[in-house]
Structure formats: structure tokens, C-alpha cells
Motif scaffolding. Structure first.
Motif, PDB file in Angstrom:
ATOM      1  N   SER A  27     -13.704  24.255  61.237  1.00 14.53           N
ATOM      2  CA  SER A  27     -14.813  24.720  60.404  1.00 14.53           C
ATOM      3  C   SER A  27     -16.140  24.295  61.029  1.00 14.53           C
ATOM      4  O   SER A  27     -16.173  23.480  61.947  1.00 14.53           O
ATOM      5  CB  SER A  27     -14.705  24.130  58.996  1.00 14.53           C
ATOM      6  OG  SER A  27     -15.031  22.756  58.996  1.00 14.53           O
ATOM      7  N   THR A  33     -19.411  20.020  58.021  1.00 16.44           N
ATOM      8  CA  THR A  33     -19.469  20.023  56.563  1.00 16.44           C
ATOM      9  C   THR A  33     -19.060  18.667  56.004  1.00 16.44           C
ATOM     10  O   THR A  33     -18.379  17.898  56.667  1.00 16.44           O
ATOM     11  CB  THR A  33     -18.545  21.116  55.971  1.00 16.44           C
ATOM     12  OG1 THR A  33     -18.687  21.139  54.560  1.00 16.44           O
ATOM     13  CG2 THR A  33     -17.092  20.851  56.305  1.00 16.44           C
ATOM     14  N   LEU A  69     -14.266  26.442  51.057  1.00 15.57           N
ATOM     15  CA  LEU A  69     -14.841  26.420  52.400  1.00 15.57           C
ATOM     16  C   LEU A  69     -14.248  27.511  53.287  1.00 15.57           C
ATOM     17  O   LEU A  69     -14.913  28.023  54.180  1.00 15.57           O
ATOM     18  CB  LEU A  69     -14.618  25.046  53.035  1.00 15.57           C
ATOM     19  CG  LEU A  69     -15.354  24.754  54.320  1.00 15.57           C
ATOM     20  CD1 LEU A  69     -16.855  24.745  54.070  1.00 15.57           C
ATOM     21  CD2 LEU A  69     -14.908  23.438  54.897  1.00 15.57           C
ATOM     22  N   ALA A 118     -16.208  30.691  53.939  1.00 11.20           N
ATOM     23  CA  ALA A 118     -17.371  30.691  54.840  1.00 11.20           C
ATOM     24  C   ALA A 118     -17.024  31.413  56.134  1.00 11.20           C
ATOM     25  O   ALA A 118     -15.879  31.435  56.559  1.00 11.20           O
ATOM     26  CB  ALA A 118     -17.801  29.257  55.132  1.00 11.20           C
ATOM     27  N   GLU A 119     -18.018  32.008  56.771  1.00 13.30           N
ATOM     28  CA  GLU A 119     -17.779  32.769  57.997  1.00 13.30           C
ATOM     29  C   GLU A 119     -17.834  31.904  59.241  1.00 13.30           C
ATOM     30  O   GLU A 119     -17.499  32.364  60.320  1.00 13.30           O
ATOM     31  CB  GLU A 119     -18.800  33.902  58.104  1.00 13.30           C
ATOM     32  CG  GLU A 119     -18.620  34.957  57.048  1.00 13.30           C
ATOM     33  CD  GLU A 119     -19.610  36.097  57.217  1.00 13.30           C
ATOM     34  OE1 GLU A 119     -20.163  36.270  58.314  1.00 13.30           O
ATOM     35  OE2 GLU A 119     -19.803  36.820  56.236  1.00 13.30           O
ATOM     36  N   ASN A 120     -18.244  30.664  59.131  1.00 15.54           N
ATOM     37  CA  ASN A 120     -18.454  29.832  60.307  1.00 15.54           C
ATOM     38  C   ASN A 120     -17.233  29.014  60.697  1.00 15.54           C
ATOM     39  O   ASN A 120     -17.274  27.799  60.753  1.00 15.54           O
ATOM     40  CB  ASN A 120     -19.654  28.906  60.082  1.00 15.54           C
ATOM     41  CG  ASN A 120     -20.929  29.683  59.929  1.00 15.54           C
ATOM     42  OD1 ASN A 120     -21.078  30.741  60.512  1.00 15.54           O
ATOM     43  ND2 ASN A 120     -21.840  29.172  59.136  1.00 15.54           N
ATOM     44  N   LYS A 161     -12.826  34.623  60.594  1.00 19.08           N
ATOM     45  CA  LYS A 161     -12.607  34.624  59.145  1.00 19.08           C
ATOM     46  C   LYS A 161     -11.180  34.182  58.833  1.00 19.08           C
ATOM     47  O   LYS A 161     -10.237  34.641  59.471  1.00 19.08           O
ATOM     48  CB  LYS A 161     -12.843  36.016  58.575  1.00 19.08           C
ATOM     49  CG  LYS A 161     -14.280  36.472  58.658  1.00 19.08           C
ATOM     50  CD  LYS A 161     -14.419  37.859  58.067  1.00 19.08           C
ATOM     51  CE  LYS A 161     -15.777  38.402  57.984  1.00 19.08           C
ATOM     52  NZ  LYS A 161     -16.772  38.179  58.888  1.00 19.08           N
TER      53      LYS A 161
END
Length: 128
Positions: A31, A34, A42, A45-47, A60
């Protein structure tokens, strides 16, 4: 070091030799940085970063809990049973497998199209 969720696999490596092992990229999925502990939230999220020989960004993923609340969560191919007071899981009916009984067991014997007398028996234990 960054604080992030990391999914590792023992066979993921960026090189075949042991040179520079301390810099080895031994993760499959990571990820963005974070301090969030809610992995399900979480995951939306796209990251996310995927290692596939090089780092692919903005990957994704979808994460969901592997628990059931009732038999419909088991696709009606199993029963939702309590393992403990809190955790519940699907116990699949014969012929089905998967976290939510979503898969059909493959046939136990396959036959060659070229030689109808040749058969192979599948010995994998699909219940594990």
C-alpha cells in the motif's frame, strides 16, 4: 522505512543471486504510506503497488472479510457455521470448495482425447 501494508511471498525476488539482498524487493503487493489499520477500507484506495519484475503503480485490489453471516454468504452451496463465538465460516457441501463455496470440484478422472483408453486420476486434496 515507510509504514504501509505489505503482502509478501517467499519466492518473490528481484534477482536470482544474493548480491544486495538487503535491498531485495521481496514483496508482491504494497500500500501507499499509511497509519490506517482498516485493511478492508484501505484496499479501496488506488495507491497500491504491485511487484512484477518492476513496480506497477496505482494497482487496484479488493479485500473482503472471509466470514459469513448466513447461508446466502456461502452461495447456498454450504452452511455458515460458528468456529468460535465471533468467527464464522462456510462449510461447503460435497462437490464444492472455496472460502464462500464458490468453486465446483473438478472431475476426479480425466480422459485423453487422443487415446480414449488413457485416463488420469486427480489426487489433489481439494478440501485443504
Amino acid at each position: 522505512e515507510i509504514e504501509s501494508w505489505v503482502f509478501r511471498h517467499p519466492k518473490i525476488r528481484s534477482s536470482l543471486d544474493n548480491i544486495g539482498e538487503e535491498h531485495e524487493c521481496n514483496w508482491l503487493l504494497r500500500s501507499d504510506e499509511t497509519d490506517d489499520f482498516d485493511l478492508v477500507e484501505l484496499s479501496a484506495a488506488e495507491n497500491w503497488f504491485l511487484w512484477k519484475g518492476e513496480i506497477k503503480q496505482d494497482y487496484k485490489i479488493k479485500v473482503r472479510c472471509a466470514e459469513c453471516a448466513n447461508d446466502s454468504d456461502c452461495n447456498y452451496f454450504g452452511k455458515c457455521v460458528s468456529e468460535t463465538e465471533v468467527d464464522q465460516k462456510c462449510e461447503c457441501f460435497p462437490g464444492r470448495f472455496g472460502v464462500f463455496c464458490e468453486n465446483e470440484m473438478p472431475c476426479e478422472v480425466i480422459r485423453s482425447e487422443k487415446d480414449r483408453n488413457t485416463t488420469l486420476k486427480i489426487v489433489k486434496d481439494w478440501t485443504k
